[in-house]
Design a protein around this motif. Sequence first.
Motif, short mmCIF file in Angstrom:
data_model
loop_
_atom_site.label_atom_id
_atom_site.label_comp_id
_atom_site.label_asym_id
_atom_site.label_seq_id
_atom_site.Cartn_x
_atom_site.Cartn_y
_atom_site.Cartn_z
N TRP A 1 39.84 40.85 39.84
CA TRP A 1 40.29 41.92 38.96
C TRP A 1 41.27 42.82 39.69
O TRP A 1 42.26 43.28 39.10
N MET A 2 41.03 43.05 40.97
CA MET A 2 41.95 43.87 41.77
C MET A 2 43.33 43.23 41.83
O MET A 2 44.36 43.89 41.65
N HIS A 3 43.38 41.91 42.07
CA HIS A 3 44.68 41.23 42.12
C HIS A 3 45.39 41.31 40.76
O HIS A 3 46.62 41.49 40.70
N THR A 4 44.64 41.18 39.68
CA THR A 4 45.23 41.29 38.34
C THR A 4 45.79 42.69 38.13
O THR A 4 46.92 42.86 37.62
N ARG A 5 45.02 43.69 38.51
CA ARG A 5 45.44 45.08 38.36
C ARG A 5 46.73 45.34 39.16
O ARG A 5 47.67 45.97 38.67
#
Length: 251
Positions: A225-229
């Motif tokens: 999710w961090m990479h997506t954000r």
Amino acid sequence: MTQFIPCALVPVYNHQQVLAQTVVNIRQFGLPIILVDDGSNELCKSVMRELAAADPANVHLIERPINGGKGAALKTGLQSAAELGFSHALQIDADGQHNSADIPRFLQLAEATPGTLIAGMPEYDASVPKGRLYGRYLTHVWVWINTLSLGITDSMCGFRVYPVARSNALIAAEPMGDRMDFDTEFMVRWHWRHWAIKQISTRVIYPEQGVSHFRVWRDNKLISWMHTRLFFGMLWRLPRILINKFRAEVA
């Protein structure tokens, strides 16, 4: 910045077996320590309280009532470092993975370049779990995409020196994860602001009796999710990033 006043910042969560030795290893360099108890068990709490009571001038204990994650502990610790008057905080893990003999190298570079984030580049031995090692490479690729740069060699190492005031300003301005996603997200957002980063090679081991708090499903989900954000944050910043890269090439 006119004065270099560093401390060590150690997030702690149930590391009672090795914590006392970690403190000894740090204190041999004359470095004050902020221990951040991230909701540890009673045995670990008692170890931390004994360490702080034995050297109250140099071992500062900050107790968080519940476990919030490594990132949450670091945010608390950086705020405490500012309140205690420290200019820089050297983050080092409590579990003995990091080579404390390299502390002087990190501090010397931080003092010479006080506005720079100093971060470790791990040199692993055979003790590293292969799944963790291969997973790091996937994060490296995403970091290169999200910064449009190969300038960050490793974003996951928890051995680094934070300029305290600048780091707290970044944390206050931009939301970041509270667990194992913090280290990478912090470094990418630092890079987006065009603040300097220097990286130092350092030996990292996984002790046989070491305690890992990496939870495969939970933490991999948070990291994904961090990479997506960050990817969508990069797209929003893309015109500005490209303009700055063009200006740097022209200069």
